[in-house]
Design a protein around this motif. Sequence first.
Motif, PDB file in Angstrom:
ATOM      1  N   MET A 176      16.111  -8.589  -4.631  1.00 61.31           N
ATOM      2  CA  MET A 176      16.252  -7.425  -3.771  1.00 61.31           C
ATOM      3  C   MET A 176      17.522  -6.641  -4.109  1.00 61.31           C
ATOM      4  O   MET A 176      17.515  -5.404  -4.109  1.00 61.31           O
ATOM      5  CB  MET A 176      16.254  -7.854  -2.304  1.00 61.31           C
ATOM      6  N   VAL A 177      18.605  -7.349  -4.417  1.00 67.36           N
ATOM      7  CA  VAL A 177      19.845  -6.673  -4.828  1.00 67.36           C
ATOM      8  C   VAL A 177      19.624  -5.920  -6.146  1.00 67.36           C
ATOM      9  O   VAL A 177      20.073  -4.779  -6.316  1.00 67.36           O
ATOM     10  CB  VAL A 177      20.996  -7.683  -4.965  1.00 67.36           C
ATOM     11  N   ALA A 178      18.915  -6.558  -7.093  1.00 64.65           N
ATOM     12  CA  ALA A 178      18.620  -5.904  -8.376  1.00 64.65           C
ATOM     13  C   ALA A 178      17.783  -4.647  -8.163  1.00 64.65           C
ATOM     14  O   ALA A 178      18.013  -3.617  -8.824  1.00 64.65           O
ATOM     15  CB  ALA A 178      17.891  -6.876  -9.303  1.00 64.65           C
ATOM     16  N   LEU A 179      16.843  -4.695  -7.245  1.00 71.30           N
ATOM     17  CA  LEU A 179      16.044  -3.509  -6.930  1.00 71.30           C
ATOM     18  C   LEU A 179      16.921  -2.412  -6.329  1.00 71.30           C
ATOM     19  O   LEU A 179      16.718  -1.222  -6.583  1.00 71.30           O
ATOM     20  CB  LEU A 179      14.911  -3.870  -5.966  1.00 71.30           C
ATOM     21  N   GLY A 180      17.919  -2.816  -5.542  1.00 69.20           N
ATOM     22  CA  GLY A 180      18.849  -1.840  -4.976  1.00 69.20           C
ATOM     23  C   GLY A 180      19.647  -1.118  -6.041  1.00 69.20           C
ATOM     24  O   GLY A 180      19.802   0.118  -6.004  1.00 69.20           O
ATOM     25  N   PHE A 181      20.151  -1.846  -7.020  1.00 67.02           N
ATOM     26  CA  PHE A 181      20.895  -1.200  -8.112  1.00 67.02           C
ATOM     27  C   PHE A 181      19.961  -0.376  -8.996  1.00 67.02           C
ATOM     28  O   PHE A 181      20.375   0.642  -9.558  1.00 67.02           O
ATOM     29  CB  PHE A 181      21.653  -2.247  -8.927  1.00 67.02           C
ATOM     30  N   SER A 182      18.720  -0.812  -9.134  1.00 66.86           N
ATOM     31  CA  SER A 182      17.746  -0.001  -9.865  1.00 66.86           C
ATOM     32  C   SER A 182      17.525   1.331  -9.156  1.00 66.86           C
ATOM     33  O   SER A 182      17.384   2.380  -9.798  1.00 66.86           O
ATOM     34  CB  SER A 182      16.415  -0.755  -9.983  1.00 66.86           C
ATOM     35  N   TRP A 183      17.488   1.285  -7.822  1.00 65.78           N
ATOM     36  CA  TRP A 183      17.339   2.508  -7.026  1.00 65.78           C
ATOM     37  C   TRP A 183      18.493   3.466  -7.305  1.00 65.78           C
ATOM     38  O   TRP A 183      18.286   4.661  -7.485  1.00 65.78           O
ATOM     39  CB  TRP A 183      17.283   2.136  -5.552  1.00 65.78           C
ATOM     40  N   LEU A 184      19.713   2.934  -7.370  1.00 67.10           N
ATOM     41  CA  LEU A 184      20.866   3.782  -7.707  1.00 67.10           C
ATOM     42  C   LEU A 184      20.717   4.354  -9.110  1.00 67.10           C
ATOM     43  O   LEU A 184      21.029   5.526  -9.357  1.00 67.10           O
ATOM     44  CB  LEU A 184      22.160   2.973  -7.593  1.00 67.10           C
ATOM     45  N   GLY A 185      20.231   3.538 -10.049  1.00 68.26           N
ATOM     46  CA  GLY A 185      20.022   4.013 -11.417  1.00 68.26           C
ATOM     47  C   GLY A 185      18.976   5.103 -11.501  1.00 68.26           C
ATOM     48  O   GLY A 185      19.083   6.019 -12.322  1.00 68.26           O
ATOM     49  N   ASP A 186      17.969   5.034 -10.628  1.00 71.77           N
ATOM     50  CA  ASP A 186      16.927   6.066 -10.624  1.00 71.77           C
ATOM     51  C   ASP A 186      17.496   7.440 -10.303  1.00 71.77           C
ATOM     52  O   ASP A 186      16.941   8.462 -10.722  1.00 71.77           O
ATOM     53  CB  ASP A 186      15.851   5.722  -9.587  1.00 71.77           C
ATOM     54  N   LEU A 245       9.706  -1.424  -2.417  1.00 69.74           N
ATOM     55  CA  LEU A 245       9.558  -2.719  -3.099  1.00 69.74           C
ATOM     56  C   LEU A 245      10.427  -3.782  -2.442  1.00 69.74           C
ATOM     57  O   LEU A 245      10.036  -4.955  -2.370  1.00 69.74           O
ATOM     58  CB  LEU A 245       9.923  -2.584  -4.579  1.00 69.74           C
ATOM     59  N   ILE A 246      11.602  -3.387  -1.984  1.00 68.84           N
ATOM     60  CA  ILE A 246      12.449  -4.330  -1.251  1.00 68.84           C
ATOM     61  C   ILE A 246      11.727  -4.781   0.016  1.00 68.84           C
ATOM     62  O   ILE A 246      11.751  -5.963   0.386  1.00 68.84           O
ATOM     63  CB  ILE A 246      13.810  -3.691  -0.918  1.00 68.84           C
ATOM     64  N   TRP A 247      11.055  -3.844   0.674  1.00 69.78           N
ATOM     65  CA  TRP A 247      10.265  -4.177   1.866  1.00 69.78           C
ATOM     66  C   TRP A 247       9.129  -5.135   1.494  1.00 69.78           C
ATOM     67  O   TRP A 247       8.846  -6.101   2.223  1.00 69.78           O
ATOM     68  CB  TRP A 247       9.720  -2.891   2.480  1.00 69.78           C
ATOM     69  N   VAL A 248       8.470  -4.893   0.358  1.00 67.69           N
ATOM     70  CA  VAL A 248       7.415  -5.800  -0.112  1.00 67.69           C
ATOM     71  C   VAL A 248       7.973  -7.215  -0.278  1.00 67.69           C
ATOM     72  O   VAL A 248       7.356  -8.205   0.167  1.00 67.69           O
ATOM     73  CB  VAL A 248       6.816  -5.301  -1.443  1.00 67.69           C
ATOM     74  N   CYS A 249       9.140  -7.323  -0.894  1.00 70.87           N
ATOM     75  CA  CYS A 249       9.758  -8.638  -1.119  1.00 70.87           C
ATOM     76  C   CYS A 249      10.099  -9.319   0.203  1.00 70.87           C
ATOM     77  O   CYS A 249       9.774 -10.498   0.413  1.00 70.87           O
ATOM     78  CB  CYS A 249      11.021  -8.482  -1.961  1.00 70.87           C
ATOM     79  N   TRP A 250      10.753  -8.576   1.090  1.00 70.47           N
ATOM     80  CA  TRP A 250      11.214  -9.169   2.349  1.00 70.47           C
ATOM     81  C   TRP A 250      10.049  -9.602   3.231  1.00 70.47           C
ATOM     82  O   TRP A 250      10.071 -10.684   3.818  1.00 70.47           O
ATOM     83  CB  TRP A 250      12.091  -8.161   3.085  1.00 70.47           C
ATOM     84  N   SER A 251       9.021  -8.766   3.311  1.00 68.12           N
ATOM     85  CA  SER A 251       7.903  -9.060   4.208  1.00 68.12           C
ATOM     86  C   SER A 251       6.903 -10.037   3.601  1.00 68.12           C
ATOM     87  O   SER A 251       6.148 -10.688   4.324  1.00 68.12           O
ATOM     88  CB  SER A 251       7.180  -7.765   4.595  1.00 68.12           C
ATOM     89  N   GLY A 271       0.819  -1.211   0.000  1.00 67.97           N
ATOM     90  CA  GLY A 271       0.000   0.000   0.000  1.00 67.97           C
ATOM     91  C   GLY A 271       0.849   1.255   0.000  1.00 67.97           C
ATOM     92  O   GLY A 271       0.531   2.234  -0.697  1.00 67.97           O
ATOM     93  N   CYS A 272       1.939   1.250   0.768  1.00 66.06           N
ATOM     94  CA  CYS A 272       2.850   2.398   0.790  1.00 66.06           C
ATOM     95  C   CYS A 272       3.486   2.617  -0.577  1.00 66.06           C
ATOM     96  O   CYS A 272       3.586   3.755  -1.051  1.00 66.06           O
ATOM     97  CB  CYS A 272       3.927   2.196   1.854  1.00 66.06           C
ATOM     98  N   PHE A 273       3.897   1.511  -1.213  1.00 64.96           N
ATOM     99  CA  PHE A 273       4.487   1.630  -2.552  1.00 64.96           C
ATOM    100  C   PHE A 273       3.478   2.226  -3.518  1.00 64.96           C
ATOM    101  O   PHE A 273       3.808   3.130  -4.301  1.00 64.96           O
ATOM    102  CB  PHE A 273       4.959   0.270  -3.056  1.00 64.96           C
ATOM    103  N   ALA A 274       2.242   1.730  -3.491  1.00 65.40           N
ATOM    104  CA  ALA A 274       1.218   2.225  -4.414  1.00 65.40           C
ATOM    105  C   ALA A 274       0.956   3.712  -4.191  1.00 65.40           C
ATOM    106  O   ALA A 274       0.829   4.485  -5.157  1.00 65.40           O
ATOM    107  CB  ALA A 274      -0.073   1.423  -4.235  1.00 65.40           C
ATOM    108  N   ALA A 275       0.890   4.128  -2.928  1.00 60.60           N
ATOM    109  CA  ALA A 275       0.621   5.538  -2.622  1.00 60.60           C
ATOM    110  C   ALA A 275       1.748   6.432  -3.123  1.00 60.60           C
ATOM    111  O   ALA A 275       1.502   7.476  -3.758  1.00 60.60           O
ATOM    112  CB  ALA A 275       0.437   5.716  -1.113  1.00 60.60           C
TER     113      ALA A 275
END
Length: 220
Positions: free
Chosen positions: A62-72, A43-49, A11-15
């Motif tokens: 989760m690592v790929a999402l982390g590098f995507s965050w850096l790319g953003d 999204l990492i939180w979504v995956c972990w939880s 829900g937090c991600f969607a908002a």
Amino acid sequence: MPHRRSAVALGCFAAVAIVDLVAECAGWLHVSWGCRMLLMPLLIWVCWSGAVRRTRLLILVMVALGFSWLGDFAGFTILLKIGFFLVAQVVYIAAFRPYWRRSLLTRPPLLVAYVIVLTAVIAIAAVAAGPLAPAVAIYGASLALMAVLATGVARLAGIGGFLFLLSDIVLAVNYFIAPGAILHGAFVNMSIYLPAQLLLALGTLQAISVEASEEPEPVA
């Protein structure tokens, strides 16, 4: 997803995603940058939880999402942006590789058509990129392979991989092929990119859940 906190994370991600898209469309750069600080971590939180267990697939995604965050955040330097997202694609490929037997790689007719179309798109983008042609070509090839392998993980992941590919085609058009041709290009890109990453994450959770349910019950 088995835990209440995973629904909260989703829900937090969607908002935040909705706020980001509104900001992108309205040109509120500071708001959109603030949202980007939160989106991939959420999204990492979504995956972990949301995972029923912590697997190799989960950790790599989760690592790929982390590098995507850096790319953003590397939009000020296109080569750096490509570099971070290239690493993200390589990690996604490593995560999805064990599922290749269920992917488009085992369906030659579909694969051939896919390769022909993507090769043409990558070639056009690479030629238009000038000095960045090698980086664009390598990144495009890695992204295409990731999208193919994602089809073997889960249907949601396969759709996510396709959308990721589509979002980067929008970027390629805006950066290299026809700058400014796509109205509100940043909004269009993010409106495809965010669902892509979300579906890759949800497809990963689905695959982990299915694998856990298929394991035999331990003998007492």
